[in-house]
Design an enzyme around this catalytic site. Structure first.
Site, PDB file in Angstrom:
ATOM      1  N   SER A  57     -31.228   8.315  -3.143  1.00 48.17           N
ATOM      2  CA  SER A  57     -29.926   7.662  -2.876  1.00 48.17           C
ATOM      3  C   SER A  57     -28.736   8.154  -2.400  1.00 48.17           C
ATOM      4  O   SER A  57     -28.551   9.172  -2.626  1.00 48.17           O
ATOM      5  CB  SER A  57     -29.604   6.988  -4.327  1.00 48.17           C
ATOM      6  OG  SER A  57     -30.690   6.208  -5.089  1.00 48.17           O
ATOM      7  N   HIS A  67     -23.402   3.860  -6.739  1.00 48.30           N
ATOM      8  CA  HIS A  67     -23.951   4.113  -8.134  1.00 48.30           C
ATOM      9  C   HIS A  67     -24.280   5.617  -8.414  1.00 48.30           C
ATOM     10  O   HIS A  67     -24.512   5.906  -9.447  1.00 48.30           O
ATOM     11  CB  HIS A  67     -25.205   3.203  -7.979  1.00 48.30           C
ATOM     12  CG  HIS A  67     -26.387   3.892  -7.524  1.00 48.30           C
ATOM     13  ND1 HIS A  67     -26.932   3.339  -6.094  1.00 48.30           N
ATOM     14  CD2 HIS A  67     -27.238   4.886  -7.665  1.00 48.30           C
ATOM     15  CE1 HIS A  67     -27.769   3.910  -5.515  1.00 48.30           C
ATOM     16  NE2 HIS A  67     -28.207   4.721  -6.620  1.00 48.30           N
ATOM     17  N   ASP A  96     -22.142  -0.989  -2.368  1.00 47.09           N
ATOM     18  CA  ASP A  96     -22.774   0.409  -2.987  1.00 47.09           C
ATOM     19  C   ASP A  96     -22.461   1.539  -1.878  1.00 47.09           C
ATOM     20  O   ASP A  96     -23.407   2.323  -1.628  1.00 47.09           O
ATOM     21  CB  ASP A  96     -24.244   0.139  -3.171  1.00 47.09           C
ATOM     22  CG  ASP A  96     -24.656   1.067  -4.145  1.00 47.09           C
ATOM     23  OD1 ASP A  96     -24.148   1.652  -4.980  1.00 47.09           O
ATOM     24  OD2 ASP A  96     -26.087   1.294  -4.293  1.00 47.09           O
TER      25      ASP A  96
END
Length: 436
Positions: free
Chosen positions: A279, A170, A200
């Protein structure tokens, strides 16, 4: 004689120097001047002999002046000697400060052993963490010029010396170009090697010199324990490298992929602060080894609320190996579309309701029945999958979890509820159409 006496008095008296040293000590308690250095000039008169000789000659020459000028010369001599004494004292003070600077003692900052270990962990692993900028193409509404503007950012880390960078999918989703900034602030264009939307995970590659690439040490996540310390390094909110600490709050959690909604199993839960920008960054154990990839937080506000999640390194490692070798992840599928779990619950049964099973897919070839309507428009429910290889299937997450443990080419036994009876149907698992 008066001038000579005054000079001797000013030069030989130690109290002015001692009081000067005392005043310096009172102003700075951490700085201590050496009195032996300050008094060395008085114990070694040879250093002052040129000055004394010059003053004596001046005094003797003044003694031969006329009587009318004697008083004026004496006053001038006294003023000269006074100024010389003050200047000499100041020069000695300045010189002594320079020589005493070597004796200044700075108390080192005292850190506990656990603090030193944390500082060392951050310093040793920061060179492995990178900053990723996601660039997207935008057209100016007025000039119609096509521009590349940053649409997001995140973190990543160096996987090997070949320039492979691991991050979240993402973080790079929807990017036209990607920039990777290393720890030394050098920036390189990155190419996408491959990605796994279901888990992911994405792998990039940069053409950077090998001496600038420092792979992160890879650990294991199978033997983690709740309560052990963990450390997260990243670039939250676009800041430089930051370190947050915490403990493992839970193991074997399950979250959904932000891209496909497919569940990610065995996720690590931590209370280490994870914010936007963290992230894709590494989650480390106390030895500095990688145990997870920070991927999500549970917070309505989008800021850290003490509930963060990381994909375990054991899962990431297998995915990265496939992406590096093949550029894709080969994951088996049944080849069906199924109804939301809430719809099946309303029927009053437990399982996965098959909405569609294309004839060219594994389930269609095996004979699974999809949901359809009859000639009168009445809805005829399709097969409801209740188990796979003897493992109970209550919802879509259960089905995905079982398939993740299988490989392409495996033959599984699917038990379905068809009408009012159950049937067992063998199905040969195949890869996705775009992965074959």
């Amino acid at each position: 004689m008066a001038a000579h006496s005054l000079l001797s008095t000013n030069l030989s008296a130690t109290p002015p120097i001692l009081s000067l040293s005392s005043s310096v000590s009172s102003r700075s308690r951490t700085t201590h001047f050496s009195l032996s250095k300050s008094l060395s000039l008085y114990r070694n008169p040879s250093r002052l002999s040129p000055i004394l000789s010059a003053l004596r000659n001046s005094s003797q020459s003044n003694s031969h002046t006329s009587g009318s000028d004697h008083k004026f010369s004496s006053a001038l001599d006294s003023l000269f000697v006074l100024c010389t004494s003050v200047a000499l004292s100041f020069a000695l003070f300045v010189a002594d400060v320079d020589s005493a600077s070597a004796f200044v003692v700075n108390t080192p900052r005292k850190l506990q052993s656990d603090e030193l270990a944390t500082v060392r962990l951050f310093q040793e692993n920061t060179p492995s963490v990178v900053y990723i900028t996601n660039l997207a193409v935008r057209q100016d509404a007025f000039t119609l010029d096509v521009l590349e503007v940053p649409q997001g950012s995140g973190s990543g880390f160096v996987w090997d010396k070949q320039g492979h960078i691991v991050t979240n999918y993402h973080v790079i989703r929807g990017a036209s170009d990607l920039n990777v900034t290393l720890a030394d602030q050098s920036t390189y264009d990155a190419k996408v090697v491959g990605f796994d939307q279901d888990k992911d995970v994405a792998v990039l590659r940069v053409d950077a010199p090998k001496d600038k690439l420092r792979p992160i040490p890879v650990g294991a996540s199978a033997d983690l324990l709740v309560g052990q310390k963990v450390y997260a390094i990243g670039n939250p909110f676009g800041l430089d490298h930051t370190l947050t600490t915490g403990v493992i709050s839970g193991l074997r959690r399950e979250i959904s992929s932000a891209a496909t909604g497919r569940p990610i199993q065995d996720v690590i839960q931590t209370d280490a602060a994870i914010n936007p920008g963290n992230s894709g960054g590494p989650l480390l154990d106390s030895s500095g080894s990688l145990i997870g990839v920070n991927t999500a937080i549970y917070s309505p506000s989008g800021a850290s609320s003490g509930v963060g999640f990381s994909i375990p390194v054991d899962t990431v490692g297998g995915i990265v190996d496939q992406l590096v070798k093949f550029g894709k992840v080969t994951r088996p599928i049944l080849g069906i579309k199924f109804a939301p779990d809430q719809s099946v619950e309303q029927i009053g049964v437990s399982g996965v309701l098959v909405l569609d099973a294309p004839a060219n897919g594994p389930a269609g070839k095996a004979g699974l029945q999809p949901t359809k309507r009859d000639s009168y428009g009445r809805l005829i429910l399709g097969d409801i999958i209740t188990s796979v290889n003897g493992k109970k299937v209550s919802n879509g997450s259960d089905l995905y979890r079982i398939l993740d443990q299988c490989k392409v080419g495996d033959k599984v036994t699917v038990e379905v509820l068809r009408g009012d009876h159950k049937e067992k149907i063998p199905v040969l698992l195949e890869p996705k159409a775009d992965e074959s």
